[in-house]
Design a protein around this motif. Structure first.
Motif, PDB file in Angstrom:
ATOM      1  N   ILE A  68       9.047  14.714  39.113  1.00  0.00           N
ATOM      2  CA  ILE A  68       8.795  15.435  40.362  1.00  0.00           C
ATOM      3  C   ILE A  68      10.000  16.291  40.741  1.00  0.00           C
ATOM      4  O   ILE A  68       9.869  17.467  41.095  1.00  0.00           O
ATOM      5  CB  ILE A  68       8.455  14.442  41.489  1.00  0.00           C
ATOM      6  CG1 ILE A  68       7.095  13.793  41.225  1.00  0.00           C
ATOM      7  CG2 ILE A  68       8.448  15.145  42.844  1.00  0.00           C
ATOM      8  CD1 ILE A  68       6.738  12.700  42.217  1.00  0.00           C
ATOM      9  N   ALA A  69      11.192  15.696  40.660  1.00  0.00           N
ATOM     10  CA  ALA A  69      12.407  16.417  41.052  1.00  0.00           C
ATOM     11  C   ALA A  69      12.682  17.599  40.130  1.00  0.00           C
ATOM     12  O   ALA A  69      12.957  18.723  40.595  1.00  0.00           O
ATOM     13  CB  ALA A  69      13.596  15.452  41.050  1.00  0.00           C
ATOM     14  N   ILE A  70      12.591  17.364  38.820  1.00  0.00           N
ATOM     15  CA  ILE A  70      12.845  18.449  37.869  1.00  0.00           C
ATOM     16  C   ILE A  70      11.779  19.534  37.983  1.00  0.00           C
ATOM     17  O   ILE A  70      12.075  20.734  37.921  1.00  0.00           O
ATOM     18  CB  ILE A  70      12.902  17.900  36.435  1.00  0.00           C
ATOM     19  CG1 ILE A  70      14.065  16.916  36.283  1.00  0.00           C
ATOM     20  CG2 ILE A  70      13.046  19.029  35.426  1.00  0.00           C
ATOM     21  CD1 ILE A  70      15.422  17.507  36.551  1.00  0.00           C
ATOM     22  N   GLY A  71      10.524  19.117  38.165  1.00  0.00           N
ATOM     23  CA  GLY A  71       9.455  20.096  38.338  1.00  0.00           C
ATOM     24  C   GLY A  71       9.692  20.975  39.551  1.00  0.00           C
ATOM     25  O   GLY A  71       9.477  22.200  39.511  1.00  0.00           O
ATOM     26  N   GLY A 107       1.408  34.378  33.780  1.00  0.00           N
ATOM     27  CA  GLY A 107       1.116  33.209  34.610  1.00  0.00           C
ATOM     28  C   GLY A 107       1.079  31.930  33.801  1.00  0.00           C
ATOM     29  O   GLY A 107       1.645  30.907  34.197  1.00  0.00           O
ATOM     30  N   LEU A 108       0.411  31.976  32.642  1.00  0.00           N
ATOM     31  CA  LEU A 108       0.353  30.791  31.792  1.00  0.00           C
ATOM     32  C   LEU A 108       1.738  30.429  31.255  1.00  0.00           C
ATOM     33  O   LEU A 108       2.052  29.243  31.095  1.00  0.00           O
ATOM     34  CB  LEU A 108      -0.618  31.029  30.629  1.00  0.00           C
ATOM     35  CG  LEU A 108      -2.095  31.181  31.011  1.00  0.00           C
ATOM     36  CD1 LEU A 108      -2.938  31.417  29.758  1.00  0.00           C
ATOM     37  CD2 LEU A 108      -2.600  29.951  31.762  1.00  0.00           C
ATOM     38  N   ALA A 114       7.148  25.032  33.016  1.00  0.00           N
ATOM     39  CA  ALA A 114       7.263  23.863  33.895  1.00  0.00           C
ATOM     40  C   ALA A 114       6.759  22.608  33.198  1.00  0.00           C
ATOM     41  O   ALA A 114       7.364  21.526  33.325  1.00  0.00           O
ATOM     42  CB  ALA A 114       6.491  24.114  35.191  1.00  0.00           C
ATOM     43  N   ASP A 115       5.661  22.727  32.449  1.00  0.00           N
ATOM     44  CA  ASP A 115       5.117  21.567  31.735  1.00  0.00           C
ATOM     45  C   ASP A 115       6.070  21.092  30.642  1.00  0.00           C
ATOM     46  O   ASP A 115       6.272  19.892  30.447  1.00  0.00           O
ATOM     47  CB  ASP A 115       3.759  21.917  31.124  1.00  0.00           C
ATOM     48  CG  ASP A 115       2.650  21.964  32.161  1.00  0.00           C
ATOM     49  OD1 ASP A 115       2.852  21.407  33.260  1.00  0.00           O
ATOM     50  OD2 ASP A 115       1.595  22.561  31.877  1.00  0.00           O
ATOM     51  N   PHE A 121       9.550  13.430  30.277  1.00  0.00           N
ATOM     52  CA  PHE A 121       9.235  12.343  31.208  1.00  0.00           C
ATOM     53  C   PHE A 121       7.823  11.804  30.962  1.00  0.00           C
ATOM     54  O   PHE A 121       7.558  10.612  31.156  1.00  0.00           O
ATOM     55  CB  PHE A 121       9.398  12.829  32.647  1.00  0.00           C
ATOM     56  CG  PHE A 121      10.781  13.330  32.946  1.00  0.00           C
ATOM     57  CD1 PHE A 121      11.849  12.450  32.997  1.00  0.00           C
ATOM     58  CD2 PHE A 121      11.017  14.673  33.140  1.00  0.00           C
ATOM     59  CE1 PHE A 121      13.135  12.909  33.258  1.00  0.00           C
ATOM     60  CE2 PHE A 121      12.284  15.141  33.402  1.00  0.00           C
ATOM     61  CZ  PHE A 121      13.354  14.258  33.455  1.00  0.00           C
ATOM     62  N   ALA A 122       6.917  12.686  30.541  1.00  0.00           N
ATOM     63  CA  ALA A 122       5.583  12.223  30.144  1.00  0.00           C
ATOM     64  C   ALA A 122       5.677  11.335  28.908  1.00  0.00           C
ATOM     65  O   ALA A 122       4.988  10.314  28.804  1.00  0.00           O
ATOM     66  CB  ALA A 122       4.672  13.418  29.885  1.00  0.00           C
TER      67      ALA A 122
END
Length: 419
Positions: A68-71, A107-108, A114-115, A121-122
């Motif tokens: 969350i923080a890195i995103g 946009g993609l 970001a992903d 982390f995922a």
């Protein structure tokens, strides 16, 4: 009145409609679950189960909050500096900087960056799930699911981005109004389409086999007055040991989905309790209410983005001239990310209230609080849920009542009904 004035008026109207909808359709009064009963329920759970669940959640927590923080940091870095606009330009350069290429590919690219930044982390989460025996999906299967997720998101994102920036070009002064209507329509459309077209990409669904349990479930649905298209079984066991069930879809696409792990691990009475909970969602039209609030929220978000994105200081930080440019898309992502984090506690609260009402429905429909409580014990044990999570985390992100709250609600119902 100027378009900006109409936008302000529209945002006020949408906000009022969203608040009124939530006030009238969300069950703010929850069934009793006395804290004394919660503590008693916690004491009745095996100490080793509670310890292992809390150990598991502690192992997951750093990756979850770090993501969350890195995103957030990445979204702000791309949206509030010229880096994001340059990335969009770079993505569109092979096509001569055409606006459509910038809109879709740029946009993609922003979303993909970001992903990818949060991908470690995922993977951390997958490693923890595997270590604790919840994941039955190897790394190859996990990778395939990840790529499928990217592909589905890319298709939906490309259509949304192209439609959004086409509207902007066709109506440069009033795009926010058409964009708001389009966003609301997309939310409604996805409520119908996702269960039919997207869910089968990740799981195989088969009708529950004929037998006493299926007959009992369909009879219970009929007795409850809930039109359910079918009860389906998802092959969740090829990915996880976790047990679950859910209701999805609207109207002709509505169905109750049960994990095959649930059928394997739970008794028929416990399965009935879970399905009764899902029937509660259908009975109270929770999917429809969620779709309505989501549509209103999406429409309000588009208008708010138009108003906030027109701020001179924000545009200068992003290195763009107008929020309507494809190059300004990273700025919109940053604003949406912040809004999502700020609104998370309110969304979680509404979800918990809806889930508590579905629990109460299940208790009333089955008349079997003992089976309901046994199911909560089983869910917590197999899914390694912290039965009484830290209060700060619960208030911020918990979408369901805690295990001890649900067990306490069952005990309160039993006292009230004498069962």
């Amino acid at each position: 009145m100027t378009p900006r004035g109409w936008a302000v008026l529209s945002l006020v109207a949408l906000t009022v409609a969203l608040v009124v909808t939530a006030a009238l359709l969300i069950p703010w009064h929850r069934p009793p679950a006395p804290r004394a009963d919660q503590l008693a329920a916690l004491g009745d759970l095996p100490a080793e189960q509670v310890a292992r669940s809390r150990e598991f959640r502690s192992a997951l927590r750093p990756a979850g909050w770090a993501a969350i923080a890195i995103g957030l940091l990445v979204a702000l870095l791309l949206g509030l500096t010229p880096l994001g606009s340059r990335l969009v330009e770079l993505a569109g350069r092979p096509f001569g900087g055409h606006w459509a290429a910038q809109a879709v590919l740029g946009g993609l690219a922003v979303v993909l960056v970001a992903d990818l930044v949060t991908l470690p982390f995922a993977a951390w989460r997958q490693a923890v799930l595997t270590r604790y025996g919840l994941s039955t999906n190897g790394w190859s299967g996990w990778t395939v699911d990840l790529l499928k997720s990217y592909a589905v998101s890319a298709v939906i994102g490309a259509v949304a981005l192209l439609g959004f920036y086409t509207v902007i070009r066709l109506s440069p002064r009033w795009w926010w109004a058409f964009g708001a209507a389009g966003a609301a329509t997309l939310v409604v459309l996805l409520s119908f389409v996702l269960p039919v077209l997207v869910e089968p990409v990740f799981n195989r669904f088969t009708p529950m086999e004929q037998g006493p349990l299926r007959a009992q479930l369909m009879q219970m649905a009929a007795r409850d007055g809930v039109p359910v298209r079918d009860v389906l079984v998802a092959d969740a066991s090829r990915r996880t040991r976790a047990v679950n069930a859910y209701v999805s879809g609207l109207g002709p696409t509505r169905r109750v989905v049960v994990y095959d792990t649930l059928l394997r691990e739970a008794t028929p009475a416990e399965v009935t309790a879970v399905v009764a909970h899902e029937l509660g969602h259908a009975k109270d039209r929770d999917v429809a209410v969620g779709t309505l609030t989501g549509a209103l929220g999406a429409a309000a978000a588009v208008v708010a983005l138009y108003l906030l994105g027109s701020s001179g200081p924000l545009l200068r930080l992003a290195g763009v001239d107008s929020v309507a440019q494809p190059r300004a898309f990273p700025l919109l992502v940053a604003l949406v990310t912040v809004a999502g984090l700020v609104s998370a506690p309110a969304q979680a609260l509404m979800s918990r209230r809806v889930e508590a009402r579905a629990d109460a429905h299940a208790l009333a429909l089955t008349g079997d609080p003992a089976a309901f409580e046994a199911m909560q014990r089983r869910l917590a044990g197999i899914n390694l849920a912290d039965p009484d999570p830290p209060r700060w985390e619960y208030l911020y992100s918990a979408t369901h009542p805690s295990t001890v709250e649900r067990m306490a609600a069952a005990r309160a119902h039993a006292r009230e009904t004498g069962r």
